[in-house]
Write an enzyme that holds these catalytic residues in place. Structure first.
Site, short mmCIF file in Angstrom:
data_model
loop_
_atom_site.label_atom_id
_atom_site.label_comp_id
_atom_site.label_asym_id
_atom_site.label_seq_id
_atom_site.Cartn_x
_atom_site.Cartn_y
_atom_site.Cartn_z
N ASP A 40 2.20 5.12 9.96
CA ASP A 40 1.46 5.17 8.71
C ASP A 40 1.16 6.63 8.41
OD1 ASP A 40 -0.28 4.12 6.57
OD2 ASP A 40 -0.35 2.34 7.86
N HIS A 96 -2.59 -5.80 6.60
CA HIS A 96 -3.96 -5.62 7.10
C HIS A 96 -5.00 -5.59 5.98
CE1 HIS A 96 -2.59 -1.77 5.77
NE2 HIS A 96 -3.82 -1.30 5.82
N ASP A 97 -4.55 -5.59 4.72
CA ASP A 97 -5.48 -5.58 3.58
C ASP A 97 -5.55 -6.93 2.86
OD1 ASP A 97 -5.97 -2.81 3.91
OD2 ASP A 97 -4.28 -2.29 2.61
N GLU A 119 3.30 2.81 -0.34
CA GLU A 119 2.34 1.84 -0.86
C GLU A 119 1.94 2.32 -2.25
OE1 GLU A 119 -1.92 -0.24 0.24
OE2 GLU A 119 -1.67 1.92 0.35
N ASP A 129 0.66 5.65 2.73
CA ASP A 129 -0.54 5.05 2.17
C ASP A 129 -0.79 5.52 0.73
OD1 ASP A 129 -2.92 3.49 3.12
OD2 ASP A 129 -3.98 5.28 2.46
C1 GLC Z 1 -4.42 1.62 1.75
C2 GLC Z 1 -4.57 0.99 3.12
C3 GLC Z 1 -5.97 0.50 3.27
C4 GLC Z 1 -6.90 1.69 3.15
C5 GLC Z 1 -6.65 2.47 1.86
C6 GLC Z 1 -7.28 3.82 1.93
O1 GLC Z 1 -4.58 0.71 0.73
O2 GLC Z 1 -3.61 -0.01 3.29
O3 GLC Z 1 -6.18 -0.17 4.47
O4 GLC Z 1 -8.22 1.27 3.17
O5 GLC Z 1 -5.28 2.70 1.63
O6 GLC Z 1 -6.62 4.62 2.85
#
Ligand code: GLC
Ligand code: CA
Length: 556
Positions: free
Chosen positions: A99, A332-333, A257, A200
């Site tokens: 990540d 994980h979200d 992402e 991310d």
């Molecule tokens: C992304 C991650 C999440 C995190 C956010 C801030 O959405 O997947 O878990 O809280 O970024 O880094």
């Protein structure tokens, strides 16, 4: 983009290290724990592992707040453990994707500590600082975790921007020194043996230029300003620069992402000729059951299948031949998919989880499996908000229930059962011993109490288990190019019970049929008599009759 790249045939497995396997009796998953479980992942058949962050971090947002990119969080292990993990993985033929959180750092990162010292500190320009406007925040941008996206810093009497928690200040990508420092850090990791990056919130790097009160962003509801800020004016320039400086020099896998992207945007980020990323995580299908009252994911509505079909079909069609999709139900979200889109009752949990897996794994793209999905782990329901650890859940409760009083505690708890990130973060369920074999100490987050039935050991000793079904799906993708390359055609899109589609190549065709309901359905889909059932979650085939949550794939 026709399926000839290794990452287009790969299946990725996401590990949330904190919750995967503890090895040293402190209740926290760690790298030696991951190493011990690599043979398990090899037997599942995946090719790539994505690790949520393992870097040094004060853990305000469980590692997504990094205080040193080149050190490992001691709770997780050492750099030597990481080296060992890379070499064991590589020996098993597994690749490791890390990540990469470069939209923001922790406020405990040395850069930010220097930055906040004075306005003329060399690191000042690493972050985004603004003067107050009429004694208030520079504008009305909202943090994704609730409240203003600006925090006031006494020392220099300015605000800094944080799109996530206060302890996650946003980096200033306008600054070329910062950008190049990030590129060398990425190169350093690649030289350590990393096989790719999951980036991310990567499309938030470039902020809209005018830091003035912006009428396009409303503070009226809880939803964050993320979609407004996403895909800013210089984002493609930054990613092309990163690709040129770093990514293009290695044969790696990259996925960004990207909240708030349309299919058009995704083609810009991950198109054949984009020279940016290989694929994006889009969010549209994960927002299918969002609140109609403007509370974003804080809702307990059941999704609508026709909407889900429209969204996924649009992504399949619009990217075909132009860009590459990622395929995922959870991470994980997100809540657990069997609880969300399937049926987690004893009677239907396994069969509906197989149905969901079938629906997703025959689409075009690179599938991502989130830890525990392959054994059908479910959401949790804890009676009190104090039992939840996730900062997003805690902040939303404070904001919506306590401060704004926009909903009752009961209502909010029901939304939390449906959507909290902690649903995905409970420890991996390995066996029926104490704490599901995750740890022999107190786990950092409680184990779901269904672990004595739902666990890896039980799944491995049952030939009909979800685990073996996933194994088969992964194997089919590895051996049938049609699954990677075929054209997708959705059938009867307005049918709100069954999701059916075809994958078509010049000489073969797949017909994928999934009953999303617990009712029997009758439906005829054209196919020749010679069609055979490639995979199904029932032992026999009743032709046009579909049993509860039945899924089957015909090949002809
Ligand atoms: C992304 C991650 C999440 C995190 C956010 C801030 O959405 O997947 O878990 O809280 O970024 O880094
Ligand atoms: Ca540990």
């Amino acid at each position: 983009m026709t399926g000839e790249q290794w990452w287009q045939q790969a299946v990725v497995y996401q590990i949330y290290p904190r919750s995967f396997q503890d090895s040293n009796h402190d209740g926290i998953g760690d790298i030696p724990g991951i190493i011990a479980r690599l043979p398990y992942l090899k037997s599942l058949g995946v090719q790539v592992i994505w690790l949520s962050p393992i870097y040094e971090s004060p853990n305000d947002d469980n590692g997504y707040d990094i205080s040193d990119y080149c050190r490992i969080l001691p709770e997780f292990g050492t750099m030597a453990d990481v080296q060992e993990m890379f070499s064991v993985a590589h020996r098993l033929g597994l690749k490791i994707m890390m990540d990469l959180v470069i939209n923001h750092t922790s406020d405990e990162h040395a850069w930010f500590k220097a930055s906040r010292q004075s306005k003329d500190n060399p690191y000042r320009q690493y972050y985004i600082w603004r003067d107050p406007v009429d004694g208030h925040e520079p504008n009305n941008w909202q943090s994704d975790f609730g409240g203003s996206a600006w925090a006031f810093d006494d020392t220099t009497q300015q605000y800094y921007l944080h799109l996530f928690s206060k302890k996650q200040p946003d980096l200033n990508w306008e600054n070329p020194t910062l950008r190049h420092e990030i590129y060398s850090m990425m190169t350093w990791w690649l030289n350590q043996g990393v096989d790719g990056f999951r980036m991310d919130v990567i499309n938030l790097l470039s902020k809209p230029v005018h830091f003035v009160d912006d009428p396009n962003v409303t503070t009226e509801n809880h939803s964050s300003s993320m979609n407004f800020i996403a895909n800013g004016p210089k984002i493609h320039a930054y990613l092309q620069e990163m690709n040129h400086e770093v990514l293009s020099k290695y044969d790696i896998i990259t996925v960004g992402e990207t909240p708030g992207v349309t299919t058009k945007d995704a083609i810009k980020y991950a198109g054949t000729t984009a020279n940016e990323l290989q694929m994006t995580f889009q969010f549209e299908h994960t927002e299918v059951d969002n609140s109609r009252e403007g509370f974003g994911k804080w809702s307990d509505e059941r999704f609508n299948l026709v909407m889900l079909k429209r969204i996924l079909s649009k992504w399949q069609n619009d990217l075909y031949g132009k860009a590459w999709n990622s395929l995922y139900w959870n991470n994980h979200d997100r809540p657990r998919v069997v609880s969300r889109f399937g049926n987690d009752s004893d009677q239907y949990r396994v069969i509906s989880a197989k149905m969901l897996a079938t629906t997703l794994h025959f689409m075009q793209g690179t599938p991502y499996i989130y830890q525990g999905e392959e054994i059908g782990m479910t959401n949790v329901k804890w009676p009190s908000i104090t039992q939840y650890k996730d900062i997003d859940t805690r902040n939303a409760y404070d904001d919506l229930v306590l401060k704004q009083k926009r909903m009752t505690p009961d209502k909010m708890m029901s939304y939390i059962y449906h959507s909290s990130r902690d649903n995905a973060r409970t420890p991996m369920q390995w066996d029926k011993t104490l704490n599901a074999g995750f740890t022999d100490d107190k786990p950092w987050l409680p184990v779901n109490n269904n672990y004595s039935e739902i666990n890896v050991s039980a799944a491995l000793s049952d030939k009909q288990s979800l685990f073996y079904y996933y194994q088969k799906l992964i194997h089919l993708r590895q051996t049938m190019p049609l699954i990677t390359t075929g054209k997708y055609v959705v059938l009867d899109i307005a049918d709100d019970s069954v999701y059916a589609y075809r994958r078509i190549s010049d000489d073969a065709q797949l017909l994928v049929i999934s009953n999303f309901t617990e009712k029997m359905q009758k439906h005829h889909y054209e196919r020749p008599d010679s069609a055979t059932v490639l995979i199904s979650n029932y032992d026999d085939d009743l032709g046009d009759t579909l049993r509860p949550y039945e899924a089957k794939v015909y090949l002809f």
